[in-house]
Design a protein around this motif. Structure first.
Motif, PDB file in Angstrom:
ATOM      1  N   PHE A 149       0.799  -1.223   0.000  1.00 21.43           N
ATOM      2  CA  PHE A 149       0.000   0.000   0.000  1.00 21.43           C
ATOM      3  C   PHE A 149       0.828   1.267   0.000  1.00 21.43           C
ATOM      4  O   PHE A 149       0.296   2.357  -0.201  1.00 21.43           O
ATOM      5  CB  PHE A 149      -0.979   0.006   1.185  1.00 21.43           C
ATOM      6  N   ASP A 166      -7.647   3.071  -1.807  1.00 20.12           N
ATOM      7  CA  ASP A 166      -6.993   1.782  -1.545  1.00 20.12           C
ATOM      8  C   ASP A 166      -6.002   1.895  -0.391  1.00 20.12           C
ATOM      9  O   ASP A 166      -5.973   1.052   0.517  1.00 20.12           O
ATOM     10  CB  ASP A 166      -6.261   1.295  -2.802  1.00 20.12           C
ATOM     11  N   HIS A 167      -5.168   2.937  -0.447  1.00 22.70           N
ATOM     12  CA  HIS A 167      -4.196   3.142   0.620  1.00 22.70           C
ATOM     13  C   HIS A 167      -4.886   3.274   1.974  1.00 22.70           C
ATOM     14  O   HIS A 167      -4.441   2.695   2.975  1.00 22.70           O
ATOM     15  CB  HIS A 167      -3.358   4.398   0.329  1.00 22.70           C
ATOM     16  N   TYR A 196      -5.981  -0.179   3.594  1.00 24.13           N
ATOM     17  CA  TYR A 196      -4.895  -0.964   4.188  1.00 24.13           C
ATOM     18  C   TYR A 196      -4.326  -0.275   5.428  1.00 24.13           C
ATOM     19  O   TYR A 196      -4.067  -0.913   6.460  1.00 24.13           O
ATOM     20  CB  TYR A 196      -3.779  -1.187   3.174  1.00 24.13           C
TER      21      TYR A 196
END
Length: 397
Positions: A89, A96-97, A100
């Motif tokens: 990530f 998305d980052h 995670y």
């Protein structure tokens, strides 16, 4: 002024390249032509670097960036073709980052790091005993700086420490600026295959460790778990190991600062921050790419342009750290950019701090006569690696 080119060479092992310092004196933003012909920017001042790291319109995605070193061109091309593994990530943007990062933030709390401190002390003392039994001279990297963070991150993640030799060798290949693309891809494949197998074993026999906890959480698939564990494993031992090695070298070559770290416990917290600032072991990058036109300190960075941050120069910026070229372990050095800034700030920074706060004074007090076993000029520096440090540090006492 002509375009900036990489690589820049450190003429003194503890200082940024002279070119970077000269550029910082001239301004914050400098035109840079990347090896693939892309026109972008080099950032050398603290305020501009911090603003870019915090700005939502600068991307960390690898497929958008342009490598600053010719040796990285083929490797990045091959990695783009294969796509970034799921779960890594660090090279992702929100959302998305964010997904995670949120899952992992609870694992790296200050409270948990405090709870780990007694175990870190045990590991440090065991390696000091090993040094004493071996007698000087020894290589401090192999006897102390590398095994301590490696053991700590292996225990935290649940990676068997006896498996360390192969993944440490592969980590070295991945972080070397001189590794050929095919070798780097093969090394990445070996580490990922090892971790994938480990996750399968943990699914059958979970234990009290971070990876087992993530598996039991049920929010990540095996590919994602493999990518996350790869990122934490490599970052967790390479960065702190190099800080312990290079930091000890810096103290041994600045004996007044060493004495303060050894003799005054009240100095240690500031001293760790100052060593992080002064040494700035992330010496190539971070790299960001503008998602749209952005103005930073009067300079227009156009959408699609890449910026490379020269953190060693930014962390010496006299407008933020007066007399920044001097190592002063009593300095209030908080706010440095060594752990980054913004949403990508280092997740394991509290663990790294705990290890350094314990390891430096323990080493210096156990061996009050600690000194280099070679001349400072004979110590091999990691100029060829993405994370700066010393390859070896021969010491005696």
């Amino acid at each position: 002024m002509s375009d900036v080119t990489f690589p820049m060479v450190r003429r003194r092992p503890l200082d940024p390249p002279d070119e970077a310092t000269e550029l910082r004196q001239q301004g914050a933003m400098h035109r840079m032509t990347y090896p693939d012909g892309h026109r972008g920017w080099l950032v050398t001042r603290y305020s501009a670097a911090r603003a870019i790291l915090a700005h939502p319109h600068f991307s960390n995605r690898q497929e958008l960036s342009h490598p600053p070193l010719p040796s990285q061109l083929e490797r990045v091309r091959m990695q783009r073709e294969r796509k970034m593994p799921a779960g890594v990530f660090l090279r992702m943007d929100p959302p998305d980052h964010t997904r995670y990062r949120k899952l992992l933030t609870g694992q790296f709390t200050v409270r948990r790091m405090k709870a780990l401190e007694s175990r870190i002390e045990e590991i440090v003392n065991a390696h000091l005993d090993g040094m004493a039994a071996a007698g000087g001279p020894v290589d401090l990297v192999q006897m102390f700086a590398l095994p301590i963070p490696s053991l700590v991150i292996c225990e935290l993640l649940g990676v068997p420490y006896e498996d360390r030799a192969q993944f440490q060798e592969d980590s070295k290949l991945l972080l070397s600026l001189e590794t050929k693309a095919e070798e780097a891809i093969a090394a990445l494949g070996r580490v990922m295959a090892y971790l994938y197998g480990l996750i399968q074993r943990k699914r059958k026999e979970p234990s009290d460790d971070l990876l087992s906890g993530l598996i039991e959480g049920g929010e990540l698939n095996d590919e994602e778990l493999t990518g996350v564990s790869f990122l934490l494993l490599v970052a967790g031992h390479e960065t702190t190991a190099n800080m312990l090695g290079l930091g000890t070298y810096a103290l041994l070559t600045n004996p007044d600062q060493l004495a303060a770290m050894r003799d005054d416990p009240s100095v240690v917290d500031n001293g760790v921050e100052e060593l992080l600032r002064y040494l700035t072991i992330i010496h190539v990058g971070p790299i960001r790419t503008a998602l749209e036109d952005v103005e930073i300190e009067g300079t227009l960075i156009k959408a699609g342009e890449t910026v490379t941050l020269q953190l060693p120069a930014a962390n010496r910026d006299p407008s933020r750290f007066p007399d920044g070229d001097r190592l002063d372990v009593t300095r209030q050095a908080g706010g440095h950019l060594t752990f980054g800034h913004g949403i990508h700030q280092c997740l394991g920074q509290q663990l790294a701090r705990a290890e350094m706060r314990i390891a430096y004074p323990a080493l210096l007090r156990r061996f009050p006569g600690l000194r280099l076993a070679v001349t400072p000029e004979e110590v091999p520096m990691r100029s060829d690696m993405g994370i700066y440090g010393v390859h070896r540090l021969p010491v005696t006492w």
